[in-house]
Scaffold this active site. Structure first.
Site, PDB file in Angstrom:
ATOM      1  N   SER A  42      64.656   6.428  45.115  1.00 39.98           N
ATOM      2  CA  SER A  42      64.780   5.222  44.290  1.00 39.98           C
ATOM      3  C   SER A  42      65.831   5.400  43.212  1.00 39.98           C
ATOM      4  CB  SER A  42      63.434   4.845  43.654  1.00 39.98           C
ATOM      5  OG  SER A  42      63.301   5.403  42.369  1.00 39.98           O
ATOM      6  N   ILE A  43      66.258   4.269  42.662  1.00 40.40           N
ATOM      7  CA  ILE A  43      67.256   4.258  41.599  1.00 40.40           C
ATOM      8  C   ILE A  43      66.711   4.882  40.318  1.00 40.40           C
ATOM      9  CG2 ILE A  43      66.655   2.017  40.560  1.00 40.40           C
ATOM     10  CD1 ILE A  43      69.724   1.399  40.599  1.00 40.40           C
ATOM     11  N   LYS A  44      65.389   4.984  40.206  1.00 49.47           N
ATOM     12  CA  LYS A  44      64.775   5.512  38.992  1.00 49.47           C
ATOM     13  C   LYS A  44      65.071   6.997  38.770  1.00 49.47           C
ATOM     14  CE  LYS A  44      62.542   1.721  37.753  1.00 49.47           C
ATOM     15  NZ  LYS A  44      62.774   1.026  36.478  1.00 49.47           N
ATOM     16  N   ASP A  45      65.543   7.684  39.805  1.00 51.04           N
ATOM     17  CA  ASP A  45      65.931   9.093  39.615  1.00 51.04           C
ATOM     18  C   ASP A  45      66.992   9.220  38.534  1.00 51.04           C
ATOM     19  OD1 ASP A  45      64.254   9.627  41.709  1.00 51.04           O
ATOM     20  OD2 ASP A  45      65.814  10.272  43.105  1.00 51.04           O
ATOM     21  N   ALA A  48      65.365   8.686  35.026  1.00 52.18           N
ATOM     22  CA  ALA A  48      64.356   9.714  34.761  1.00 52.18           C
ATOM     23  C   ALA A  48      65.027  11.001  34.291  1.00 52.18           C
ATOM     24  CB  ALA A  48      63.525   9.969  36.013  1.00 52.18           C
TER      25      ALA A  48
END
Length: 453
Positions: A42-45, A48
């Site tokens: 996901s793009i959240k890597d 994060a």
């Protein structure tokens, strides 16, 4: 040698992929920034890792510390990757709305997961926002990342997602379309792109049940806009600090059904197995398509991978139960069942009591009756009731003495509308053979459930 030192070095530089079939009727070129190519899918890597790095630089996250975060799953995955490499513990707080797969993945990465109710106000002590904040206060050497108000979130996209899109499109991008959740992705990416070209249009896609859209157009935070929805990963019931609404040019809201159906189309028609928000993002583009021209280059952000939604939007039964999947035929109803169900039959030579036992064991009301390999009749709970009531000894007689007419056998592609006329008060079921010759049965209850009650 081209060797990465650890998994964190593989974050970013995800591909732009042209959409060819679903968007073929649009006048413009549509490409997707497919961020499920990140290691955490996901793009959240991106954000994060950035939040961890900034927390380290500011001395808020110390060696051996514990990362605490409220997450729908994807941010937690990115934080878990960073924690593994850097030696931190993780406690993630999520809601009962999120898919089970997300929680299971976080646990597999060594994190502790706490599930909170989703139908409470953000300020409620039981909300996942409140629980995460409380844990950060109570646990020594811990830090609450707070992706909603942590500006390192949008900084990550200003530094990586925006520049990548600008470079990959050679500066030709005219529109950015992105679902709106914490605000980090859309705001950070938009801030960078508009610095390069202020004429780029940024369209935000929201969920019905979120208050973001009304706030954007009116500046009003209206609690009456907030209600439960199935869409995951976007929409909010408050305004995170990551937002800068000045870099967004329009908001549109997408229904739970439209987003789910479009995600399934992406898989079948474009080969992109994406999450809920990707389907909603593309549906949002379709709702705003009237202002597009042949010279436009639209970039849609596809946040995460479909593997996290196999129990939801990619499950026919889940879709049917919510009225999201159009049921057209006998075959659709059979395929929508959670598992292949063996057809229960009984020989005409068996006793009535054995049929009653089968009905109890499998919780069914209708059983085809066989003579050898052939289906010669049927037996039903309704038909047996009065006969057994009038003569209790009938339970010890052969089924042949109480046999009812056989259920109608129809083509596997028989429309649901025709099944409505075949399944009546006197005839409670219909049967069909599938492509490999196996019989299936559907009842009035199956039809009602498949059509959404």
């Amino acid at each position: 040698m081209d060797v990465k030192n650890n998994i964190l070095e593989t974050i970013g530089n995800t591909p732009l992929i042209r959409l060819n079939k679903i968007t073929r009727h649009l006048p413009c070129t549509v490409v997707a920034k497919v961020d499920y190519f990140n290691p955490g899918h996901s793009i959240k890597d991106r954000m994060a890792l950035k939040m961890v790095e900034v927390a380290e630089q500011e001395g808020k996250l110390k060696p051996g510390g514990t990362i605490i975060e409220g997450t729908s799953g994807n941010t937690g995955m990115g934080l878990a990757l960073a924690a593994i490499v850097k030696g931190y513990k993780c406690i993630f707080v999520t809601t009962d709305k999120q898919s089970k797969e997300k929680a299971d993945i976080l646990k597999a990465m060594g994190a502790e997961v706490i599930v909170c109710p989703s139908n409470v106000e953000p300020e409620d002590p039981q909300s996942y926002y409140s629980v995460a904040a409380r844990l950060a206060r109570e646990i020594p050497n811990s830090y609450h990342m707070n992706q909603y108000d942590n500006l390192a979130n949008r900084l990550a996209h200003y530094e990586t997602t925006g520049p990548e899109i600008w470079r990959q499109t050679e500066g030709k991008i005219t529109h950015l379309v992105c679902t709106a959740g914490t605000g980090g992705t859309i705001t950070g990416t938009a801030m960078y792109l508009k610095e390069q070209n202020p004429n780029i249009k940024v369209w935000a896609v929201d969920a019905y049940g979120s208050l973001l859209t009304k706030y954007y157009y009116t500046g009003e935070i209206d609690p009456n806009e907030v209600y439960p929805y199935f869409s995951e990963g976007f929409g909010e019931d408050f305004i995170p600090k990551n937002y800068d609404m000045s870099v967004i040019d329009a908001f549109t809201q997408v229904t739970d059904k439209d987003g789910a159906v479009m995600a399934r189309r992406l898989a079948k028609e474009e080969g992109l197995f994406c999450g809920y928000s990707a389907g909603s993002c593309l549906q949002g583009l379709m709702q705003l398509k009237e202002s597009l021209t042949k010279d436009d280059l639209v970039v849609c952000i596809f946040h995460d991978h479909g593997s996290r939604y196999v129990g939801k939007i990619y499950n026919d039964q889940w879709m049917m139960e919510r009225g999201f999947l159009d049921v057209k035929t006998f075959k659709d109803i059979v395929n929508g069942r959670p598992m292949v169900q063996k057809l229960i039959t009984i020989s005409e030579e068996k006793q009535v009591a054995e049929a009653v036992d089968l009905m109890k064991q499998y919780d069914i009301e209708h059983i085809p009756v066989t003579r050898g390999e052939a289906i010669v009749g049927s037996i039903s709970e309704g038909g047996l009731f009065q006969k057994v009531f009038n003569n209790p000894d009938i339970k010890h007689q052969p089924i042949a003495h109480v046999i009812e007419p056989p259920f109608p056998i129809v083509d596997f592609n028989t429309p649901v509308e025709k099944l409505r006329t075949l399944i009546t008060k006197d005839n409670g079921a219909a049967m069909s053979k599938d492509e490999i010759g196996n019989y299936h049965i559907i009842t009035k209850y199956d039809v009602i459930q498949a059509l959404g009650g």
